[in-house]
Design a protein around this motif. Structure first.
Motif, PDB file in Angstrom:
ATOM      1  N   TYR A 218       5.592  -6.209  -2.105  1.00 26.99           N
ATOM      2  CA  TYR A 218       4.896  -5.167  -2.879  1.00 26.99           C
ATOM      3  C   TYR A 218       5.061  -5.462  -4.365  1.00 26.99           C
ATOM      4  CZ  TYR A 218       9.517  -3.015  -3.613  1.00 26.99           C
ATOM      5  OH  TYR A 218      10.834  -2.783  -3.962  1.00 26.99           O
ATOM      6  N   TYR A 219       4.148  -4.914  -5.177  1.00 28.49           N
ATOM      7  CA  TYR A 219       4.226  -5.101  -6.624  1.00 28.49           C
ATOM      8  C   TYR A 219       5.336  -4.193  -7.149  1.00 28.49           C
ATOM      9  CZ  TYR A 219       2.805  -5.793 -11.451  1.00 28.49           C
ATOM     10  OH  TYR A 219       2.797  -6.134 -12.777  1.00 28.49           O
ATOM     11  N   PRO A 220       6.353  -4.755  -7.798  1.00 26.48           N
ATOM     12  CA  PRO A 220       7.574  -3.969  -8.033  1.00 26.48           C
ATOM     13  C   PRO A 220       7.581  -3.130  -9.309  1.00 26.48           C
ATOM     14  CG  PRO A 220       7.927  -6.262  -8.649  1.00 26.48           C
ATOM     15  CD  PRO A 220       6.505  -6.171  -8.172  1.00 26.48           C
ATOM     16  N   HIS A 221       6.427  -2.926  -9.943  1.00 26.75           N
ATOM     17  CA  HIS A 221       6.383  -2.145 -11.188  1.00 26.75           C
ATOM     18  C   HIS A 221       5.257  -1.120 -11.121  1.00 26.75           C
ATOM     19  CE1 HIS A 221       9.053  -5.169 -12.887  1.00 26.75           C
ATOM     20  NE2 HIS A 221       8.188  -6.105 -12.532  1.00 26.75           N
TER      21      HIS A 221
ATOM     22  N   LYS B  55       0.839  -1.210   0.000  1.00 25.51           N
ATOM     23  CA  LYS B  55       0.000   0.000   0.000  1.00 25.51           C
ATOM     24  C   LYS B  55       0.868   1.253   0.000  1.00 25.51           C
ATOM     25  CE  LYS B  55      -3.695   2.623   1.116  1.00 25.51           C
ATOM     26  NZ  LYS B  55      -4.947   2.754   0.402  1.00 25.51           N
ATOM     27  N   MET B  56       2.056   1.148   0.614  1.00 29.36           N
ATOM     28  CA  MET B  56       2.884   2.350   0.797  1.00 29.36           C
ATOM     29  C   MET B  56       3.280   2.999  -0.518  1.00 29.36           C
ATOM     30  SD  MET B  56       5.499   1.821   3.902  1.00 29.36           S
ATOM     31  CE  MET B  56       5.010   0.752   5.225  1.00 29.36           C
ATOM     32  N   ASN B  57       3.500   2.190  -1.565  1.00 30.46           N
ATOM     33  CA  ASN B  57       3.899   2.780  -2.844  1.00 30.46           C
ATOM     34  C   ASN B  57       2.809   3.691  -3.383  1.00 30.46           C
ATOM     35  OD1 ASN B  57       6.351   1.415  -2.813  1.00 30.46           O
ATOM     36  ND2 ASN B  57       5.472  -0.401  -3.755  1.00 30.46           N
TER      37      ASN B  57
ATOM     38  N   LEU C 287       5.416   8.706 -11.294  1.00 34.22           N
ATOM     39  CA  LEU C 287       6.647   7.963 -11.617  1.00 34.22           C
ATOM     40  C   LEU C 287       7.793   8.392 -10.707  1.00 34.22           C
ATOM     41  CD1 LEU C 287       6.202   8.097 -15.495  1.00 34.22           C
ATOM     42  CD2 LEU C 287       5.798   6.142 -13.994  1.00 34.22           C
ATOM     43  N   ILE C 288       7.768   7.857  -9.482  1.00 34.54           N
ATOM     44  CA  ILE C 288       8.859   8.097  -8.531  1.00 34.54           C
ATOM     45  C   ILE C 288       9.452   6.741  -8.163  1.00 34.54           C
ATOM     46  CG2 ILE C 288       8.091  10.304  -7.570  1.00 34.54           C
ATOM     47  CD1 ILE C 288       6.639   8.797  -5.390  1.00 34.54           C
ATOM     48  N   PRO C 289      10.741   6.721  -7.769  1.00 28.02           N
ATOM     49  CA  PRO C 289      11.380   5.413  -7.518  1.00 28.02           C
ATOM     50  C   PRO C 289      10.793   4.701  -6.302  1.00 28.02           C
ATOM     51  CG  PRO C 289      12.848   7.235  -6.908  1.00 28.02           C
ATOM     52  CD  PRO C 289      11.668   7.849  -7.589  1.00 28.02           C
ATOM     53  N   PHE C 290      10.761   3.354  -6.367  1.00 31.56           N
ATOM     54  CA  PHE C 290      10.341   2.559  -5.214  1.00 31.56           C
ATOM     55  C   PHE C 290      11.439   2.614  -4.151  1.00 31.56           C
ATOM     56  CE2 PHE C 290       8.068   0.172  -8.698  1.00 31.56           C
ATOM     57  CZ  PHE C 290       6.805   0.573  -8.317  1.00 31.56           C
TER      58      PHE C 290
ATOM     59  N   SER D 180      23.146  12.394   1.401  1.00 34.83           N
ATOM     60  CA  SER D 180      22.340  11.352   2.053  1.00 34.83           C
ATOM     61  C   SER D 180      22.306  10.104   1.172  1.00 34.83           C
ATOM     62  CB  SER D 180      20.914  11.871   2.278  1.00 34.83           C
ATOM     63  OG  SER D 180      20.015  10.790   2.415  1.00 34.83           O
ATOM     64  N   PRO D 181      22.426   8.913   1.782  1.00 38.00           N
ATOM     65  CA  PRO D 181      22.398   7.677   0.970  1.00 38.00           C
ATOM     66  C   PRO D 181      21.027   7.393   0.346  1.00 38.00           C
ATOM     67  CG  PRO D 181      22.433   7.154   3.327  1.00 38.00           C
ATOM     68  CD  PRO D 181      22.647   8.635   3.215  1.00 38.00           C
ATOM     69  N   ILE D 182      19.981   8.122   0.780  1.00 37.55           N
ATOM     70  CA  ILE D 182      18.638   7.849   0.229  1.00 37.55           C
ATOM     71  C   ILE D 182      17.993   9.095  -0.391  1.00 37.55           C
ATOM     72  CG2 ILE D 182      18.153   5.866   1.725  1.00 37.55           C
ATOM     73  CD1 ILE D 182      16.511   7.737   3.529  1.00 37.55           C
ATOM     74  N   VAL D 183      18.798  10.142  -0.629  1.00 35.23           N
ATOM     75  CA  VAL D 183      18.212  11.402  -1.130  1.00 35.23           C
ATOM     76  C   VAL D 183      17.529  11.201  -2.492  1.00 35.23           C
ATOM     77  CG1 VAL D 183      20.285  12.260  -2.328  1.00 35.23           C
ATOM     78  CG2 VAL D 183      18.629  13.888  -1.371  1.00 35.23           C
ATOM     79  N   HIS D 184      17.976  10.195  -3.283  1.00 37.27           N
ATOM     80  CA  HIS D 184      17.389   9.985  -4.622  1.00 37.27           C
ATOM     81  C   HIS D 184      15.945   9.486  -4.550  1.00 37.27           C
ATOM     82  CE1 HIS D 184      19.246   6.249  -3.287  1.00 37.27           C
ATOM     83  NE2 HIS D 184      18.434   5.584  -4.099  1.00 37.27           N
ATOM     84  N   TYR D 185      15.484   9.095  -3.352  1.00 36.31           N
ATOM     85  CA  TYR D 185      14.083   8.675  -3.209  1.00 36.31           C
ATOM     86  C   TYR D 185      13.132   9.873  -3.113  1.00 36.31           C
ATOM     87  CZ  TYR D 185      15.886   3.991  -2.120  1.00 36.31           C
ATOM     88  OH  TYR D 185      16.520   2.774  -2.167  1.00 36.31           O
TER      89      TYR D 185
END
Length: 732
Positions: free
Chosen positions: A487-490, A93-95, A572-575, A546-551
């Motif tokens: 989670y559904y990965p696409h 659900k989070m995606n 269209l944002i990265p998982f 930050s190691p996760i800034v690309h999220y």
């Protein structure tokens, strides 16, 4: 959120489903459940299109209390009042939550910028950030304390509240609100003293509540929701007093579905069972997409996807040896047969595209090149590395070429066997269509799903991912969450014609643990809402090291993907990668305060009952007077205590449920003879004529002679009767 357009579509197809609530003619309900997030959103930001709107926390809490009081007053449950707020959700659900929160933050900023550009002066105080309605924020912690006070106050001072058990499952208890309600109903049904004729009323705005209510197989179940105004410029009523409420009767929906599929009743090689047809209907609903899986290509509700699914089902079921969805377990072989029949839609829809290709060829004398089709992006995954120049030159890869060759050979063989020259041209055309269709699908996977090479392994993986998603959904609806981390990965689903070869799949979901509240906040919030997290986490969202800034992209694309409205677009944002996220958070925990650490824990479900004992003074956290004499006892129950072992799950309708017993106010199509047919009649639903087919119910006249009017009058005058079939309203 549920299934966009599903509620309106179902209401148009089955026009008697919704009944306007009249204060004096409400059926008796034993249990009432509130899916609370809709109320919280309505009371805190009723008008997102107005950048000037500001509201105080006190007003929000007062309005929420008032709304709950009105809903309780309308239904007056006899035994149980259950309030469920979304806790930490499964990753699946989070995606979707993440996409929604990124989009709402961008829309709010855009509205403010437009207002300033027009020279409008915005209020100095900060606007309410609706993204704070997420577990773990200060706002949700304060709301939880207020609701605990509110329940104690109502039980101590309101005679109607003192007669019922009140359950509050807040943001601290993991799980989506409506699924916590389902977990409770499942647990109740497994208890030896459960009454199978319990009358349920569930309040909420999500269309998937229709499916959730149906898959409980409880015979007496209705949904309560506000009147929905469709169309442009429809202003929503802000106070519950100005609102019309409707009951959507699931008992009636069950009878409509019986009519929908009645034509196969005598054609099945196995026993006809309406409850099992309902289960298959729930499964078909998943194929148009929901919060956890994207819709299949060409499967849009506004393009008649549901009638197509029903028609396919009517064709396929008589050829099978049983039902497809066996109370939450997907029968893979039968499902594969269904999907193969459904796959014909891919080809039919492609005919239109093929016509466009031929038109282009006729005008230009050549095929469109890859740039005129789509711009391909190379894949990051090494297993799919391919020379991008090969694609630019439009060279088919080896697998594709082999497939095309095989297709052509197949058609050539057919021609030779037939030995009739007049079919040569047609067969060439069919081979061309087949080849173009394969190219078209390849184009979709490369462009939408970022594969640089489409191999058999890619397609098999796509099929497996999708079928696994369907099974996860069924478990979630029928048995409870099968895995917190799956989670559904696409962002997109595969073509229906590629969902095949899966009948020997084995499903093994790892249950795992729900995220902690701050982990979910970091997983779903955009950087513009970082103030909702404790300060130590802020840099993770904005610092370029930050190691996760690309999220947390500031600019991102959305894709309507065949839909019409912006809110339906794919964001269209990265998982989020769970391991990266959790390891990046570890150093921040030691800088949290005691109160923040407490906010990052899971909490129990709270059960309240009236007691004659004086429990002392119940203090309000803010804004409200204390309750001098509290008569509400509070008991904590942990969510795992409501888990039902698989062998104790009660599937289908309970054997001692009174199917034919009619409670006043619960509509039924029994009693009168009738016939049904589907046709476009522009039936008025929610103040607009329906654009689709509606099921028209025609009452058949009794065969008896017409008695004289005086005789009828003498028999009926002054008697209480039931009028307004099928809603059966008491009349004199």
């Amino acid at each position: 959120m549920g299934v966009p357009k599903f509620f309106r579509y179902t209401s148009e197809r089955y026009p008697c489903l919704n009944e306007l609530v009249k204060q004096y003619q409400i059926p008796d309900f034993d249990n009432m459940y509130l899916d609370m997030n809709g109320i919280i959103h309505n009371c805190s930001h009723p008008d997102d299109s107005n950048p000037h709107f500001r509201i105080t926390e006190e007003k929000i809490f007062k309005d929420i209390f008032h709304y709950i009081s009105i809903l309780f007053q309308i239904i007056k449950p006899k035994k149980l009042f259950f309030m469920a707020i979304d806790g930490v959700a499964p990753r699946a659900k989070m995606n979707q939550q993440r996409g929604r929160r990124f989009r709402s933050a961008r829309e709010a900023e855009k509205l403010e910028e437009e207002a300033k550009a027009k020279g409008e002066v915005l209020p100095s105080e900060k606007r309410f950030d609706s993204n704070c309605i997420t577990p773990g924020t200060v706002f949700m912690a304060r709301l939880h304390e207020q609701l605990k006070y509110f329940v104690k106050m109502k039980i101590s001072t309101d005679p109607l509240w003192s007669k019922v058990k009140v359950i509050l499952t807040g943001h601290e208890t993991p799980g989506e609100g409506e699924h916590k309600i389902m977990d409770y109903i499942r647990w109740s049904r497994s208890q030896p003293d459960y009454d199978p004729n319990t009358r349920h009323c569930l309040y909420g705005l999500d269309a998937d509540l229709i499916m959730l209510g149906m898959c409980t197989h409880e015979p007496h179940f209705a949904l309560l929701r506000e009147e929905v105004k469709f169309g442009k410029n429809t202003q929503r009523a802000t106070s519950p007093e100005e609102t019309n409420f409707y009951l959507l009767h699931l008992s009636l929906l069950r009878q409509y579905l019986e009519q929908e599929f009645i034509s196969i009743k005598d054609k099945l090689p196995f026993e006809y069972d309406l409850e099992k047809i309902v289960d298959d209907w729930v499964l078909m609903g998943f194929l148009v997409g929901n919060d956890f899986i994207p819709n299949l290509p060409n499967m849009h509700i506004n393009n008649d996807a549901l009638p197509l699914l029903y028609k396919t089902y009517l064709t396929v079921l008589p050829t099978l040896d049983g039902y497809i969805n066996e109370a939450g377990d997907l029968h893979l072989e039968r499902f594969e047969t269904f999907m193969q029949e459904l796959a014909k839609i891919d080809k039919e829809k492609f005919q239109d595209t093929y016509a466009d290709l031929k038109y282009f060829e006729g005008k230009t004398g050549r095929r469109p090149n890859d740039r005129e089709r789509k711009e391909y992006k190379p894949n990051n995954d090494e297993t799919f590395n391919v020379n991008i120049d090969d694609i630019k030159a439009n060279k088919p890869d080896d697998e594709l070429q082999a497939l095309i060759n095989a297709t052509q050979e197949m058609f050539v063989d057919d021609i030779e066997l037939d030995g009739d020259d007049e079919f040569d041209e047609t067969s060439d055309e069919e081979a061309n269509i087949e080849m173009e269709f394969i190219m078209h699908k390849k184009d979709y996977y490369m462009n939408k799903l970022d594969y640089s090479k489409v191999t058999e392994e890619v397609l098999a993986d796509q099929a497996e991912c999708y079928v696994r998603a369907i099974q996860w959904n069924l478990y979630y609806y029928y048995k409870g969450c099968p895995s917190w981390c799956w989670y559904y990965p696409h962002h997109y689903a595969p073509y229906i014609s590629d969902i095949k070869g899966f009948k020997d799949l084995k499903f093994d979901f790892e249950l795992g643990e729900p995220f902690k509240p701050f982990e979910q906040l970091l997983a779903v919030l955009p950087a513009s809402s970082k103030h909702l997290l404790p300060t130590p986490f802020h840099d993770l969202m904005t610092d370029e090291d930050s190691p996760i800034v690309h999220y947390y992209p500031i600019n991102f694309e959305t894709d309507l993907n065949g839909k019409r409205n912006d809110w339906e677009a794919v964001v269209l944002i990265p998982f989020i990668d769970e391991t990266n996220l959790l390891s990046a958070m570890i150093p921040c925990y030691q800088r949290l305060t005691e109160a923040e650490l407490q906010r990052n824990t899971h909490g129990p479900i709270l059960v309240y009952n009236w007691t004659s004992d004086n429990m002392g003074v119940a203090l309000a956290p803010d804004y409200f007077p204390p309750v001098q004499e509290c008569h509400a006892s509070e008991q904590a129950v942990w969510r795992t205590e409501l888990d039902v072992p698989e062998d104790q799950l009660q599937r289908g309708m309970l054997p001692n449920a009174k199917r034919d017993f009619v409670f006043p106010g619960f509509p039924t199509m029994r009693h009168l003879k009738y016939q049904t047919c589907l046709k476009k009649c522009r039936v008025k639903v929610f103040d607009q004529p329906s654009r689709n087919e509606s099921m028209i119910v025609q009452v058949l006249p009794e065969e008896s002679t017409n008695p004289p009017l005086e005789k009828v009058a003498s028999e009926l005058l002054g008697k209480v009767i039931w009028a307004g079939w099928p809603h059966l309203t008491r009349a004199k």
